[in-house]
Write a protein that holds these residues in place. Sequence first.
Motif, PDB file in Angstrom:
ATOM      1  N   GLN A  29      -0.434   2.800   8.158  1.00  0.00           N
ATOM      2  CA  GLN A  29       0.176   4.125   8.230  1.00  0.00           C
ATOM      3  C   GLN A  29      -0.501   5.082   7.243  1.00  0.00           C
ATOM      4  N   SER A  30      -0.703   4.617   5.997  1.00  0.00           N
ATOM      5  CA  SER A  30      -1.342   5.463   4.983  1.00  0.00           C
ATOM      6  C   SER A  30      -2.751   5.834   5.416  1.00  0.00           C
ATOM      7  N   CYS A  31      -3.421   4.868   6.021  1.00  0.00           N
ATOM      8  CA  CYS A  31      -4.806   5.057   6.469  1.00  0.00           C
ATOM      9  C   CYS A  31      -4.860   6.108   7.580  1.00  0.00           C
TER      10      CYS A  31
ATOM     11  N   GLY B 131      14.537  -0.338   3.849  1.00  0.00           N
ATOM     12  CA  GLY B 131      13.723   0.732   3.265  1.00  0.00           C
ATOM     13  C   GLY B 131      12.496   0.985   4.124  1.00  0.00           C
ATOM     14  N   ALA B 132      11.742   2.034   3.785  1.00  0.00           N
ATOM     15  CA  ALA B 132      10.607   2.386   4.631  1.00  0.00           C
ATOM     16  C   ALA B 132       9.284   1.937   4.032  1.00  0.00           C
ATOM     17  N   GLY B 133       9.343   1.147   2.970  1.00  0.00           N
ATOM     18  CA  GLY B 133       8.099   0.691   2.349  1.00  0.00           C
ATOM     19  C   GLY B 133       7.416   1.825   1.621  1.00  0.00           C
ATOM     20  N   ARG B 134       6.338   1.495   0.938  1.00  0.00           N
ATOM     21  CA  ARG B 134       5.674   2.509   0.131  1.00  0.00           C
ATOM     22  C   ARG B 134       4.322   2.846   0.731  1.00  0.00           C
ATOM     23  N   LEU B 135       4.088   4.120   0.942  1.00  0.00           N
ATOM     24  CA  LEU B 135       2.782   4.571   1.433  1.00  0.00           C
ATOM     25  C   LEU B 135       1.862   4.801   0.241  1.00  0.00           C
ATOM     26  N   GLN B 136       0.567   4.737   0.501  1.00  0.00           N
ATOM     27  CA  GLN B 136      -0.410   5.067  -0.538  1.00  0.00           C
ATOM     28  C   GLN B 136      -1.170   6.279  -0.053  1.00  0.00           C
ATOM     29  N   LEU B 137      -0.747   7.447  -0.513  1.00  0.00           N
ATOM     30  CA  LEU B 137      -1.403   8.680  -0.070  1.00  0.00           C
ATOM     31  C   LEU B 137      -1.969   9.427  -1.269  1.00  0.00           C
ATOM     32  N   PRO B 138      -3.147   9.977  -1.170  1.00  0.00           N
ATOM     33  CA  PRO B 138      -4.112   9.747  -0.092  1.00  0.00           C
ATOM     34  C   PRO B 138      -4.698   8.343  -0.188  1.00  0.00           C
ATOM     35  N   TYR B 139      -4.895   7.706   0.963  1.00  0.00           N
ATOM     36  CA  TYR B 139      -5.339   6.315   1.031  1.00  0.00           C
ATOM     37  C   TYR B 139      -6.836   6.207   0.745  1.00  0.00           C
ATOM     38  N   VAL B 140      -7.239   5.219   0.027  1.00  0.00           N
ATOM     39  CA  VAL B 140      -8.623   4.958  -0.393  1.00  0.00           C
ATOM     40  C   VAL B 140      -9.170   6.105  -1.268  1.00  0.00           C
ATOM     41  N   PHE B 141      -8.996   7.352  -0.800  1.00  0.00           N
ATOM     42  CA  PHE B 141      -9.483   8.500  -1.580  1.00  0.00           C
ATOM     43  C   PHE B 141      -8.402   8.946  -2.573  1.00  0.00           C
ATOM     44  N   GLY B 142      -7.893   7.971  -3.315  1.00  0.00           N
ATOM     45  CA  GLY B 142      -6.761   8.242  -4.201  1.00  0.00           C
ATOM     46  C   GLY B 142      -7.100   9.066  -5.419  1.00  0.00           C
ATOM     47  N   ALA B 143      -8.393   9.261  -5.677  1.00  0.00           N
ATOM     48  CA  ALA B 143      -8.779  10.035  -6.864  1.00  0.00           C
ATOM     49  C   ALA B 143      -9.116  11.481  -6.518  1.00  0.00           C
ATOM     50  N   ILE B 144      -8.649  11.950  -5.363  1.00  0.00           N
ATOM     51  CA  ILE B 144      -8.828  13.379  -5.053  1.00  0.00           C
ATOM     52  C   ILE B 144      -8.172  14.167  -6.194  1.00  0.00           C
ATOM     53  N   PRO B 145      -8.912  15.092  -6.793  1.00  0.00           N
ATOM     54  CA  PRO B 145      -8.315  15.822  -7.914  1.00  0.00           C
ATOM     55  C   PRO B 145      -7.230  16.760  -7.384  1.00  0.00           C
ATOM     56  N   ASN B 146      -6.283  17.099  -8.158  1.00  0.00           N
ATOM     57  CA  ASN B 146      -5.251  18.078  -7.793  1.00  0.00           C
ATOM     58  C   ASN B 146      -4.471  17.618  -6.563  1.00  0.00           C
ATOM     59  N   SER B 147      -3.658  16.653  -6.767  1.00  0.00           N
ATOM     60  CA  SER B 147      -2.908  16.140  -5.619  1.00  0.00           C
ATOM     61  C   SER B 147      -1.414  16.079  -5.929  1.00  0.00           C
ATOM     62  N   LYS B 148      -0.652  16.246  -4.874  1.00  0.00           N
ATOM     63  CA  LYS B 148       0.798  16.190  -5.007  1.00  0.00           C
ATOM     64  C   LYS B 148       1.321  15.435  -3.798  1.00  0.00           C
ATOM     65  N   VAL B 149       2.065  14.363  -4.032  1.00  0.00           N
ATOM     66  CA  VAL B 149       2.585  13.600  -2.903  1.00  0.00           C
ATOM     67  C   VAL B 149       4.075  13.344  -3.064  1.00  0.00           C
TER      68      VAL B 149
END
Lengths: 208, 708
Positions: B330-332, B290-308
């Motif tokens: 990678q996420s960073c 598998g390709a592992g799980r990214l965390q997007l957006p990274y650190v700034f995960g509380a950006i309002p209105n997001s779709k990933v």
Amino acid sequence: MPTDEKKPPGSGFSRRNFLKTIGAGAAATGLVREVADTAVVEAASDVQGPGEISITLNINGKSEKVSVEPRVTLLDALRNRLDHTGSKKVCDRGTCGACTILIDGQPAYSCSMLAVEAEGRKITTVEGLGTPEQLSALQESFIEHDAQQCGFCTPGFIVAGTALLNTNPNPTADDVNEALGGNLCRCGTYSGMVPAIMEAAKAMKGGA
Amino acid sequence: MAKSAWPAMGDRTVLGSRVSRLDGPIKTTGAAKYAYDQKLDGMLYGRFLIAPYAHGKIKSIDVSAAEAMKGVEVVQIIRNVGDEFLYAGDAIAALAATSEELAVDALDAIKVEYEILEHQMDDTTVDNVSGRVRTSEDGDVAAGFAEADIVHEGHYGVSPITHCCLESHGQVCEFKDGELWVWPSTQNVSGYADGLTKSSGLEASKIHVDCQVMGGGFGSKFGADQWGNVCTELAKAAGKPVKLMLERDQELMTAGARPSAHADVKVGLKKDGTITAWESNAWGSGGTGGAGRLQLPYVFGAIPNSKVGQGTIRTNRGSQRAWRAPGHPQSCLITMSALEDAAAEAGIDPLEFFKKNLDKLDVRLPNAENVYIEELDIAADLIGYKDKAHPRGDKTSGPIKRGLGMSMHTWGGAGHPSNADVVINPDGSVAVNCATQDLGTGARTALSIVVAETLGIPMDSVQANIGNNTLPPDNPSGGSTTIGGISSSSRDAATNALNAMFAKVASGLGVAADQLEARGGNVQEIGKPDNSMTWKKACALLGSNPIKGTGAKPTSDGTKLDNSQVGGCQMADVSVDIETGVVTINEMVAVQDIGTIINLKCAESQVHGALIMGVTYALYEEAIYDPITGKMLNADMEFYRLAGHADVGKLTVHMMQTEEHYSRGVIGLGEPPVISPGAAISNAVANAIGVRVPTLPLTPDRVLAALA
């Protein structure tokens, strides 16, 4: 063509003499094969292998007998046939420097040299530079500056650094970068190495 | 009575000081014996025959000529007729012979006919995504972008890299008296035997594992793996010890890689720099895994209105393995690059921009906004941000362009479950026993520091025993959990041993056991050095038998000695030659958040090492696969490039270690500082040359392509 007329020790065969016997003109004639064959036959009494042959290596000031096929690298002879495992096998093709040793005082990759080539020359491995009980100034300095993590590349750096200090007692940071440029580390331990070598240089002068 | 809580910051003796690693002498002199260095009487050398194609089936395999060779003792077919293999480098057969040279000859004598099947190598285009795409959505994305004054769109990518441990994967093993003795290169001493029960036919309790030193793991050496099992089977069949370490090419193709990651990103900003929306469509490949799980957006995960969204591309490369901070670098890179590009489009200074949006953090770190502000300010000071910062694109004349970039990261790093015991001998000597492993972290040294601190004795009175599965079990070293785990278990064990000792010697000082403390080489009445006896004398009162304290994480008195969640930021100062595309690091600054430090010297080394590894993956290293043949083109160390001594520039490390940090408890440090370098360097290059080089590593060809 090599300008060094010195024959590889332990061999009665010189490439330059062989080429001389053929002669430049012969190359253009059908004589080449015949002449070459004759030369090989003449030299055959001095050619060793392909089976195992017994050689004597001068390692860290001691003579050690070892039986190797001529194709065996010095690194493999040190590690597998003898028990000098301080020199590490990592890339096995002259890139990473983990197998660095001194040959007649000069740093060399032992993975890129045949054991038979090293006969008659002075081989110094990392084990010949100090022991855990009696560290060299550079080994002590590497520990003090934490220029190591997993430690697998460390012996190669110690040997390369020692070669530098042997010829240059007052190295600059650039000298160190150049001298260690043939060695690689994966953990990322370069930061401690420049100060380690500079301070070892100081300590060595202080002790002299 | 001694308690296991850490001493007050001002009351430490050796804890948190700069201690040289205890295995330095054996490592610097070549005396350290790694798995690769083990040499047993009559030992055979094992080797694998590996697949030369990226995908295929075995049409025929004939090992008879190899088997007939004198000195070739066992030949094992791993992929038989009709069996499929999924990547070049996959094992087809293995053998053991009396010398390495003979083993190589014997491999040549194995005849295999392959049926070549189709392969898929390209992981750079979204069209190759197959299977489920993981999606999530928050807020109103359309409204978020409608609200934006600037909408930035870009593509960002991180190429696959390998672990490239200098000591390749493998082991030496020997069956003796119906039991198995194994010397592996592993990150998991306690759990290693469990992986060999099938191949050895033995219970784990009859499998003895010893790994005193190991030459790098970085997340790739958790199990016995195929090579461990094949080595065991060869040794069993031959009735002789076998060494089986992977060759460098096989190591690079099969023994672990970090998944690639790519993303098309859209960011919405208001003119003042406020982020209003984020949309990302990401994908990556972990080869056959598998390709592992990214965390997007990274650190700034509380950006309002997001779709990933995140999809996976299956490629015919060796499977991915955990690589130092899985998914984070990678996420960073994707997040910090996209955000900085957006800020550049808005004409806003990135430092100001990142600070302005710290209200959109989604990290578990307490008081995170202030932590990052403080760390960013320190980093800015250290790198000379005020004087060096300029808007995107160095406008000075000449081909050398200079720029600054930054990035932020986060990591957990709680200690893992661990066991240890501490033995106090009547002669005053002390042993701490824990079946942990030292990957270069300085585990042995950390144990000695903790026990010496707890018992108030010098470190040289403490012998740390690790790396053997007969010792109290410890978890694998992964996720920066080791120091938190072993410092807790050893502190607990030492505290319990000390209390047991106090019970035996209290009468000698005429006070109750709970009125004693160990300090400065003495056992004394608390706060009363006048009523004391030396450590040696106290130990002599134990009689002829040693006493032992056992300890664990979690600790026996319930005290929590570790913690989790750190921040951290990094800044890079680079020069780029726009004629050659060569990027040079002038300076990297790492400001690293951390809890209680056990050994400052080794802690700093971890951060330096992470920066250097970061420079390597940012600028040089990449597993390059030929799309036509499916082979890895650089399965060697000449073209699989690691940064050398002169490539890394000036590195400045600042450890956050105030009273407040110290009082948090121990938090792991291996992963966090390796997360940001790629993003910080990529941002610095963009700042220098005025355009984004979208994909790591930032090799000259990619830099020139971006400039074209």
